[in-house]
Design an enzyme around this catalytic site. Structure first.
Site, PDB file in Angstrom:
ATOM      1  CD  GLU A  50      -1.027 -30.695 -45.504  1.00 16.78           C
ATOM      2  OE1 GLU A  50      -0.351 -31.723 -45.250  1.00 16.78           O
ATOM      3  OE2 GLU A  50      -1.866 -30.650 -46.407  1.00 16.78           O
ATOM      4  CG  ASP A  61       2.066 -40.400 -40.610  1.00 20.57           C
ATOM      5  OD1 ASP A  61       1.461 -39.926 -41.582  1.00 20.57           O
ATOM      6  OD2 ASP A  61       1.934 -39.980 -39.451  1.00 20.57           O
TER       7      ASP A  61
END
Length: 278
Positions: A50, A61
């Site tokens: 990824e 995040d």
């Protein structure tokens, strides 16, 4: 239409083992080093890679991956250069599946009609777009599937049985189960809770289920890989990268090796895990 992701999971199923999925940020700490890291990951045992698309406002995040995105942006990384990175990787590796992960905004600005054929031509296999719910499938998910890309959806501990069918409706490639509630890198995954969650998701889909968030050590990766079709590690690799940088945040001779060595140790943990019977 079979993608590299489908092919890889079929191979892993035949081998009776889980996938080791790595996440790194495109362009971190600079575009050239980033490409070297991505190239080193399959040799270290990554089954699927990824690649994060750097974005200025990455709300899901944690601090490590936010900082990685910031380093990449400061080094001049763009979505166009991210596609170039995939293209450069593909010149020497045509097998390892590549998934772009991030937020819709950069793709929207690039233009969906332009982005999808460019991504496909570069050698991208799938997309994980964390801020596009199933209600917005017409926006990117359906066009992506038409373009031959897997659209991989996130399921979380709060995705109940009523919501799950909507989440899975147009998902392909694999389902990404987020093992903890909260941001990336903030807690550790609990393998018994993960086992129950994976079993629940599998009642609704035949797709492989990969588990991410909260996996930092080979032992944790091994535990998760016994219950899921794949273990995803991002924050720990990004932290290893950061620890190798010099005082100015620039790459050193240790940077690529620091990420590759940790990836190899994690891969061993995943690959030694015996898959629970389907």
């Amino acid at each position: 239409m079979t993608t590299r992701i489908d092919t890889r999971f079929a191979e892993l199923k035949a081998e009776g083992r889980a996938a080791f999925v790595t996440f790194v940020m495109a362009g971190d700490p600079d575009p050239a080093t980033s490409l070297e890291i991505v190239k080193a990951l399959p040799k270290a045992g990554a089954d699927i890679i990824e690649i994060g698309m750097p974005f200025t406002d990455p709300m899901a995040d944690g601090p490590s991956i936010q900082a990685a995105g910031l380093r990449a942006l400061q080094a001049g990384m763009t979505l166009k250069k991210t596609l170039q990175l995939v293209r450069d990787f593909r010149s020497s590796d045509n097998k390892t599946p590549i998934v772009l992960m991030g937020y819709y905004n950069p793709i929207y600005i690039y233009g969906v009609d332009k982005f999808l054929p460019d991504a496909k031509a570069a050698g991208v296999d799938g997309l994980i777009i964390v801020d596009l719910p199933p209600e917005e499938d017409a926006e990117l998910c359906l066009p992506a599937m038409k373009a031959g890309l897997n659209f991989i959806r996130l399921a979380t501990p709060t995705t109940d049985d009523k919501r799950l069918p909507a989440v899975l409706a147009n998902t392909s490639g694999f389902v990404y189960y987020v093992s903890i509630t909260g941001i990336t890198g903030s807690a550790s995954a609990d393998s018994s809770a993960v086992s129950a969650a994976v079993a629940r998701i599998k009642r609704h889909t035949k797709l492989p289920v990969c588990v991410g968030f909260g996996i930092r050590t080979p032992e944790a990766a091994h535990d998760i890989a016994q219950h899921a079709n794949g273990a995803v590690v991002g924050t720990a690799l990004v932290d290893a990268l950061k620890a190798s940088l010099d005082a100015d945040g620039k790459a050193t001779a240790r940077t690529v090796g620091a990420v590759a060595d940790l990836a190899a140790a994690l891969a061993q943990g995943v690959h030694e895990a015996k898959q629970a019977a389907e």
